[in-house]
Design a protein around this motif. Structure first.
Motif, PDB file in Angstrom:
ATOM      1  N   UNK A   1      27.213 -18.625  -3.054  1.00 46.91           N
ATOM      2  CA  UNK A   1      27.072 -18.577  -4.503  1.00 46.91           C
ATOM      3  C   UNK A   1      28.070 -17.546  -5.012  1.00 46.91           C
ATOM      4  N   UNK A   2      28.819 -17.911  -6.080  1.00 47.95           N
ATOM      5  CA  UNK A   2      29.781 -16.946  -6.621  1.00 47.95           C
ATOM      6  C   UNK A   2      29.059 -15.702  -7.133  1.00 47.95           C
ATOM      7  N   UNK A   3      29.667 -14.553  -6.938  1.00 52.69           N
ATOM      8  CA  UNK A   3      29.060 -13.312  -7.406  1.00 52.69           C
ATOM      9  C   UNK A   3      29.293 -13.139  -8.900  1.00 52.69           C
ATOM     10  N   UNK A   4      28.421 -12.377  -9.527  1.00 54.56           N
ATOM     11  CA  UNK A   4      28.611 -12.044 -10.938  1.00 54.56           C
ATOM     12  C   UNK A   4      29.792 -11.078 -11.065  1.00 54.56           C
ATOM     13  N   UNK A   5      30.286 -10.932 -12.283  1.00 53.07           N
ATOM     14  CA  UNK A   5      31.404 -10.021 -12.523  1.00 53.07           C
ATOM     15  C   UNK A   5      31.068  -8.596 -12.089  1.00 53.07           C
ATOM     16  N   UNK A   6      29.828  -8.215 -12.310  1.00 54.15           N
ATOM     17  CA  UNK A   6      29.409  -6.857 -11.943  1.00 54.15           C
ATOM     18  C   UNK A   6      29.423  -6.674 -10.433  1.00 54.15           C
ATOM     19  N   UNK A   7      28.940  -7.709  -9.736  1.00 52.48           N
ATOM     20  CA  UNK A   7      28.935  -7.621  -8.271  1.00 52.48           C
ATOM     21  C   UNK A   7      30.356  -7.620  -7.705  1.00 52.48           C
ATOM     22  N   UNK A   8      31.215  -8.440  -8.302  1.00 50.40           N
ATOM     23  CA  UNK A   8      32.620  -8.467  -7.864  1.00 50.40           C
ATOM     24  C   UNK A   8      33.274  -7.114  -8.081  1.00 50.40           C
ATOM     25  N   UNK A   9      32.963  -6.501  -9.221  1.00 52.44           N
ATOM     26  CA  UNK A   9      33.561  -5.209  -9.525  1.00 52.44           C
ATOM     27  C   UNK A   9      33.111  -4.165  -8.501  1.00 52.44           C
ATOM     28  N   UNK A  10      31.829  -4.236  -8.130  1.00 52.70           N
ATOM     29  CA  UNK A  10      31.337  -3.306  -7.105  1.00 52.70           C
ATOM     30  C   UNK A  10      32.106  -3.515  -5.803  1.00 52.70           C
ATOM     31  N   UNK A  11      32.304  -4.789  -5.437  1.00 46.63           N
ATOM     32  CA  UNK A  11      33.073  -5.064  -4.223  1.00 46.63           C
ATOM     33  C   UNK A  11      34.481  -4.491  -4.329  1.00 46.63           C
ATOM     34  N   UNK A  12      35.091  -4.702  -5.494  1.00 44.24           N
ATOM     35  CA  UNK A  12      36.496  -4.301  -5.635  1.00 44.24           C
ATOM     36  C   UNK A  12      36.676  -2.787  -5.666  1.00 44.24           C
TER      37      UNK A  12
END
Ligand code: ADP
Ligand code: MG
Length: 273
Positions: free
Chosen positions: A98-109
């Motif tokens: 499932x694609x991550x939310x923008x917030x989750x992606x930002x945490x990853x990045x």
């Protein structure tokens, strides 16, 4: 022709762990195209915690594109890309993704640091502000804590006393060290460097490499594209040679540089060494 055939015996630097969990990169069958131009055709790489991996290859072979994929700046077409033990941009739920939310992606990045050839500092902010802005805006660190951390990082990259300087008042080498400090302020677990010394006058290269060497000694996982073969020989655990969208050869840097196995690597090294 066997020019681009991916290595069937992937080299793993001795003494390091699996490429899973924080501070690792795990890539299988990664494909990345721009329009009809497939730049990365079949990339398979593991980078272990604490590994320093130097990536070399002809101009246009896809080194920057690979780093940008690992940094989450480019979407991949297919394959597996796990950074810090997580699928980048996706969560694995049972056998589905499932694609991550923008917030989750930002945490990853934020857990992946990237340093560019052209420093990319904010020109209207001081060295100190360049290092505090991400902390306060993204990590929500308090101003005083961010300032303390920035001063500590400036000292770590050999720039104590330069906190009030604007980028234009700093040499290229100093700007690049501020850029490294800015990246470190986000507490990344993997650091990517895309030709970090290529834009510098020769006499300024050493100070930047010293900071990178120190970071390696401190156990940071690093993937570095560079023409500095001395750095590869002395600091890296592994050397990757990329051409035509494939990783053609990987091995111990000293061994690959002294005795490359693949014809394509030999050809390239003859030109740059
Ligand atoms: P390297 O860093 O090894 O010199 P790059 O990853 O920059 O190689 O580029 C690899 C190839 O991908 C080049 O042919 C380049 O023109 C192409 N490329 C890179 N970025 C883009 C983009 N955003 N759009 C289209 N083509 C791109
Ligand atoms: Mg490049």
């Amino acid at each position: 022709d066997d020019i681009g055939r991916p290595s069937t015996t992937p080299f793993r630097p001795p003494g390091l762990g699996d490429a899973d969990g924080p501070g690792t990169v795990h890539i299988r069958k990664l494909v990345k195209s721009f329009g009809s131009h497939t730049v990365l055709k079949d990339i398979n790489v593991d980078i272990a915690l604490g590994e320093v991996c130097v990536l070399i290859g002809p101009s246009g072979s896809g080194k920057s594109t690979l780093l940008r994929c690992i940094d989450g700046l480019e979407e991949i077409d297919s394959g597996v890309l796990k950074v810090n033990g997580e699928h980048l941009g996706y969560a694995e739920v049972d056998t589905h993704f499932r694609p991550l939310s923008r917030i989750e992606r930002r945490r990853q990045r934020t857990q992946i640091g990237m340093v560019f050839q052209q420093f990319n500092l904010f020109p209207n902010l001081t060295a100190l502000e360049n290092i505090t802005v991400g902390q306060t805006m993204v990590k929500k660190t308090s101003k005083s804590e961010a300032r303390e951390r920035a001063l500590e990082l400036l000292a770590r990259v050999g720039l104590q006393g330069h906190d009030d300087h604007y980028p234009i008042q700093l040499s290229g080498g100093q700007q690049q060290r501020v850029a490294i400090a800015r990246s470190l302020a986000m507490d990344p677990k993997v650091m990517l460097f895309d030709e970090p010394t290529s834009a510098l006058d020769p006499e300024l290269v050493g100070d930047v490499l010293d900071v990178m060497r120190q970071l390696a000694d401190d156990g940071m996982t690093m993937l570095v594209t560079t023409h500095e073969m001395g750095f590869a020989r002395e600091v890296a655990n592994s050397l990757l040679f990329m051409a035509d969208g494939y990783i053609v050869e990987r091995g111990d840097p000293r061994e690959v540089l002294a005795d490359p196995k693949e014809a394509r690597t030999k050809q390239f090294l003859k030109k740059v060494l």
